[in-house]
Design a protein around this motif. Structure first.
Motif, short mmCIF file in Angstrom:
data_model
loop_
_atom_site.label_atom_id
_atom_site.label_comp_id
_atom_site.label_asym_id
_atom_site.label_seq_id
_atom_site.Cartn_x
_atom_site.Cartn_y
_atom_site.Cartn_z
N UNK A 146 0.82 -1.21 0.00
CA UNK A 146 0.00 0.00 0.00
C UNK A 146 0.86 1.27 0.00
N UNK A 147 0.20 2.39 -0.27
CA UNK A 147 0.78 3.73 -0.16
C UNK A 147 -0.36 4.65 0.29
N UNK A 148 -0.02 5.91 0.61
CA UNK A 148 -1.04 6.85 1.08
C UNK A 148 -1.14 8.08 0.19
N UNK A 149 -2.38 8.55 0.04
CA UNK A 149 -2.64 9.86 -0.59
C UNK A 149 -3.63 10.59 0.29
N UNK A 150 -3.32 11.86 0.57
CA UNK A 150 -4.18 12.67 1.44
C UNK A 150 -4.52 13.97 0.75
N UNK A 151 -5.76 14.41 0.93
CA UNK A 151 -6.24 15.63 0.29
C UNK A 151 -6.71 16.62 1.35
N UNK A 152 -6.27 17.87 1.20
CA UNK A 152 -6.72 18.92 2.11
C UNK A 152 -8.07 19.46 1.63
N UNK A 153 -9.08 19.51 2.47
CA UNK A 153 -10.41 19.98 2.03
C UNK A 153 -10.35 21.40 1.50
#
Length: 222
Positions: A215-222
């Motif tokens: 796995x890997x991570x992706x994060x989005x700022x609202x």
């Protein structure tokens, strides 16, 4: 600390730190990892979110310059203007980056990679009409930025060897640095990191990882 060059699973090279049993890129494939994590799931994903003609990118861990070189190639091919900032407290040596031969493997001009590494630090310079680079020789905790970037490549050494780079206090700097709607992406999928990102306000996705990693991570700022 001892450093040596190793060839990774896809034939591309990286730097290994034997004392830490850690590499600058995945031993399963340096170029394959960078393309999957930062280009496909970072840059392409962000550009797909709307009609975007220019983008500001911040990289934590400029390292060998591979991620920047791939981003330059994408900007040139797709005619996207990119302003790229790379943070690196301990720049690689000329003999090391010259030994990578990334340009040849990516069918790019060696002059692109040379320009990136031989260009000045602490002031932006144009590598291409579509790509401006700013290299900053600072530690990650020295960053001060507020809503300046559209995309962050978080490519620090892993939490196993440098856990301080993955603490919530430092991750909060990435949240502050991103514009609303900005995207953070990393090869790391550690549960503590995911939970800290969520606590900061990010919307976090766990995605399929690059070769050799689940796995890997992706994060989005609202």
């Amino acid at each position: 600390m001892k450093r040596e060059l190793i060839q990774t699973g896809d034939g591309s090279w990286t730097i290994q730190l034997p004392d830490w049993d850690e590499q600058y890129h995945s031993k399963h494939g340096a170029i394959a990892e960078a393309k999957h994590v930062f280009i496909q799931n970072g840059l392409q994903h962000k550009l797909a979110s709307g009609s975007i003609s220019s983008l500001s990118v911040l990289e934590f861990g400029f390292g060998t310059g591979l991620n920047a070189l791939l981003t330059l190639g994408y900007a040139r091919q797709h005619q996207i203007k990119i302003e790229y900032t790379g943070l690196e407290a301990f720049p690689v040596q000329q003999a090391e980056w010259q030994a990578m031969h990334y340009s040849e493997m990516l069918s790019m001009s060696p002059s692109d990679f040379e320009a990136m590494h031989q260009g000045p630090w602490e002031e932006p310079f144009a590598v291409d009409p579509k790509f401006t680079l700013l290299k900053r020789q600072i530690t990650f905790d020295q960053l001060t930025a507020s809503k300046e970037y559209d995309l962050i490549y978080f490519d620090a050494f892993g939490p196993r060897v440098q856990p301080e780079l993955w603490q919530r206090e430092l991750l909060s700097k990435t949240y502050e640095a991103l514009k609303p709607g900005g995207v953070w992406v990393s090869y790391c999928a550690k549960g503590d990191v995911r939970r800290d990102l969520q606590a900061l306000g990010y919307t976090v996705e766990r995605l399929d990882g690059p070769p050799g990693k689940r796995h890997m991570l992706r994060a989005t700022k609202p």
